[in-house]
Design a protein around this motif. Structure first.
Motif, mmCIF file in Angstrom:
data_model
loop_
_atom_site.group_PDB
_atom_site.id
_atom_site.type_symbol
_atom_site.label_atom_id
_atom_site.label_comp_id
_atom_site.label_asym_id
_atom_site.label_seq_id
_atom_site.Cartn_x
_atom_site.Cartn_y
_atom_site.Cartn_z
ATOM 1 N N LYS A 50 0.831 -1.204 0.000
ATOM 2 C CA LYS A 50 0.000 0.000 0.000
ATOM 3 C C LYS A 50 0.868 1.258 0.000
ATOM 4 C CE LYS A 50 -4.195 -1.829 2.025
ATOM 5 N NZ LYS A 50 -5.204 -1.685 3.066
ATOM 6 N N TYR A 51 1.972 1.218 0.715
ATOM 7 C CA TYR A 51 2.901 2.345 0.749
ATOM 8 C C TYR A 51 3.486 2.593 -0.639
ATOM 9 C CZ TYR A 51 7.385 4.671 1.405
ATOM 10 O OH TYR A 51 8.461 5.510 1.274
ATOM 11 N N ARG A 52 3.898 1.513 -1.323
ATOM 12 C CA ARG A 52 4.477 1.656 -2.660
ATOM 13 C C ARG A 52 3.455 2.186 -3.653
ATOM 14 N NH1 ARG A 52 8.882 3.168 -3.068
ATOM 15 N NH2 ARG A 52 8.700 2.711 -5.263
ATOM 16 N N VAL A 53 2.193 1.765 -3.538
ATOM 17 C CA VAL A 53 1.138 2.270 -4.414
ATOM 18 C C VAL A 53 0.950 3.771 -4.184
ATOM 19 C CG1 VAL A 53 -1.344 2.201 -4.843
ATOM 20 C CG2 VAL A 53 -0.048 0.077 -4.735
ATOM 21 N N ALA A 54 0.953 4.199 -2.928
ATOM 22 C CA ALA A 54 0.784 5.616 -2.616
ATOM 23 C C ALA A 54 1.948 6.436 -3.176
ATOM 24 C CB ALA A 54 0.661 5.820 -1.114
ATOM 25 N N VAL A 55 3.170 5.935 -3.048
ATOM 26 C CA VAL A 55 4.341 6.649 -3.575
ATOM 27 C C VAL A 55 4.260 6.726 -5.093
ATOM 28 C CG1 VAL A 55 6.849 6.489 -3.887
ATOM 29 C CG2 VAL A 55 5.848 6.128 -1.635
ATOM 30 N N PHE A 56 3.868 5.638 -5.735
ATOM 31 C CA PHE A 56 3.755 5.625 -7.191
ATOM 32 C C PHE A 56 2.707 6.629 -7.676
ATOM 33 C CE2 PHE A 56 1.833 3.855 -11.091
ATOM 34 C CZ PHE A 56 2.942 3.897 -11.909
ATOM 35 N N ARG A 57 1.561 6.670 -7.021
ATOM 36 C CA ARG A 57 0.508 7.619 -7.416
ATOM 37 C C ARG A 57 0.965 9.060 -7.233
ATOM 38 N NH1 ARG A 57 -4.841 4.587 -5.014
ATOM 39 N NH2 ARG A 57 -4.909 2.985 -6.623
ATOM 40 N N ASN A 62 2.888 14.114 -9.764
ATOM 41 C CA ASN A 62 3.924 15.134 -9.965
ATOM 42 C C ASN A 62 4.356 15.193 -11.427
ATOM 43 O OD1 ASN A 62 3.995 16.044 -7.345
ATOM 44 N ND2 ASN A 62 5.612 14.616 -6.732
ATOM 45 N N LEU A 63 4.489 14.049 -12.083
ATOM 46 C CA LEU A 63 4.857 14.040 -13.495
ATOM 47 C C LEU A 63 3.773 14.667 -14.363
ATOM 48 C CD1 LEU A 63 6.547 10.555 -13.946
ATOM 49 C CD2 LEU A 63 7.618 12.804 -14.130
ATOM 50 N N GLU A 64 2.521 14.396 -14.043
ATOM 51 C CA GLU A 64 1.431 15.007 -14.805
ATOM 52 C C GLU A 64 1.444 16.524 -14.652
ATOM 53 O OE1 GLU A 64 -2.051 12.982 -13.413
ATOM 54 O OE2 GLU A 64 -1.797 11.335 -14.853
ATOM 55 N N LYS A 65 1.753 17.006 -13.463
ATOM 56 C CA LYS A 65 1.865 18.450 -13.264
ATOM 57 C C LYS A 65 3.015 19.021 -14.106
ATOM 58 C CE LYS A 65 0.018 18.890 -8.606
ATOM 59 N NZ LYS A 65 0.362 19.246 -7.209
ATOM 60 N N LEU A 66 4.141 18.305 -14.134
ATOM 61 C CA LEU A 66 5.292 18.761 -14.911
ATOM 62 C C LEU A 66 4.976 18.799 -16.398
ATOM 63 C CD1 LEU A 66 8.313 17.000 -13.198
ATOM 64 C CD2 LEU A 66 7.835 19.432 -13.282
ATOM 65 N N TRP A 67 4.242 17.822 -16.897
ATOM 66 C CA TRP A 67 3.907 17.773 -18.316
ATOM 67 C C TRP A 67 2.981 18.924 -18.703
ATOM 68 C CZ3 TRP A 67 2.718 11.908 -17.874
ATOM 69 C CH2 TRP A 67 3.908 11.191 -17.946
ATOM 70 N N LEU A 68 2.191 19.405 -17.768
ATOM 71 C CA LEU A 68 1.264 20.484 -18.067
ATOM 72 C C LEU A 68 1.899 21.873 -17.975
ATOM 73 C CD1 LEU A 68 -1.958 19.200 -16.287
ATOM 74 C CD2 LEU A 68 -1.451 19.199 -18.739
ATOM 75 N N ILE A 69 3.093 21.966 -17.449
ATOM 76 C CA ILE A 69 3.756 23.270 -17.324
ATOM 77 C C ILE A 69 4.263 23.710 -18.693
ATOM 78 C CG2 ILE A 69 5.807 24.436 -16.404
ATOM 79 C CD1 ILE A 69 5.464 22.914 -13.849
ATOM 80 N N ASP A 70 3.958 24.930 -19.069
ATOM 81 C CA ASP A 70 4.479 25.501 -20.304
ATOM 82 C C ASP A 70 5.909 25.960 -20.033
ATOM 83 O OD1 ASP A 70 4.692 26.439 -22.851
ATOM 84 O OD2 ASP A 70 3.470 28.225 -22.515
ATOM 85 N N VAL A 71 6.823 25.504 -20.864
ATOM 86 C CA VAL A 71 8.233 25.755 -20.610
ATOM 87 C C VAL A 71 8.563 27.248 -20.699
ATOM 88 C CG1 VAL A 71 10.565 25.248 -21.403
ATOM 89 C CG2 VAL A 71 8.838 23.464 -21.445
ATOM 90 N N LYS A 72 8.036 27.958 -21.669
ATOM 91 C CA LYS A 72 8.388 29.368 -21.861
ATOM 92 C C LYS A 72 7.842 30.248 -20.743
ATOM 93 C CE LYS A 72 8.484 28.997 -26.834
ATOM 94 N NZ LYS A 72 7.867 29.371 -28.095
ATOM 95 N N ASN A 73 6.577 30.091 -20.439
ATOM 96 C CA ASN A 73 5.940 30.968 -19.443
ATOM 97 C C ASN A 73 6.035 30.414 -18.037
ATOM 98 O OD1 ASN A 73 5.242 32.574 -21.580
ATOM 99 N ND2 ASN A 73 3.231 31.638 -21.814
ATOM 100 N N ASN A 74 6.426 29.185 -17.916
ATOM 101 C CA ASN A 74 6.522 28.504 -16.627
ATOM 102 C C ASN A 74 5.168 28.537 -15.921
ATOM 103 O OD1 ASN A 74 7.882 26.933 -14.867
ATOM 104 N ND2 ASN A 74 8.900 28.600 -13.792
ATOM 105 N N THR A 75 4.109 28.392 -16.703
ATOM 106 C CA THR A 75 2.755 28.337 -16.158
ATOM 107 C C THR A 75 2.056 27.093 -16.732
ATOM 108 O OG1 THR A 75 1.879 29.658 -17.964
ATOM 109 C CG2 THR A 75 2.561 30.847 -15.976
ATOM 110 N N TYR A 76 0.886 26.803 -16.202
ATOM 111 C CA TYR A 76 0.114 25.675 -16.712
ATOM 112 C C TYR A 76 -0.534 26.020 -18.039
ATOM 113 C CZ TYR A 76 0.571 23.414 -12.181
ATOM 114 O OH TYR A 76 1.067 22.830 -11.062
#
Length: 79
Positions: A50-57, A62-76
């Protein structure tokens, strides 16, 4: 069929309480250990999974948030 019963008192005294009680406590402790070890092991494995599942989620979020960040404006991105 005759039954031979003796009503004569015995001359030797046996202290059955101390040795029998110690053996019973030892047997109870060993039995408790044998039963509790697999239960504790199983609960530990379930908790770790259960701990590993929580860490994975959390990592995926966090990766999904990073993918949504616009590189130039550093905004979503607003798609």
């Amino acid at each position: 069929m005759p039954h031979y019963l003796s009503s004569q008192p015995t001359t030797h005294s046996v202290n059955t309480h101390s040795k029998g009680s110690t053996d019973a406590h030892t047997n109870n402790l060993i039995g408790f250990s044998i039963i509790s070890f697999p239960i504790v092991l199983l609960l530990g494995i379930i908790t770790y999974k259960k701990y590993r599942v929580a860490v994975f989620r959390r990592q995926v979020a966090n990766l999904e948030k990073l993918w949504l960040i616009d590189v130039k404006n550093n905004t979503y991105r607003q798609d």
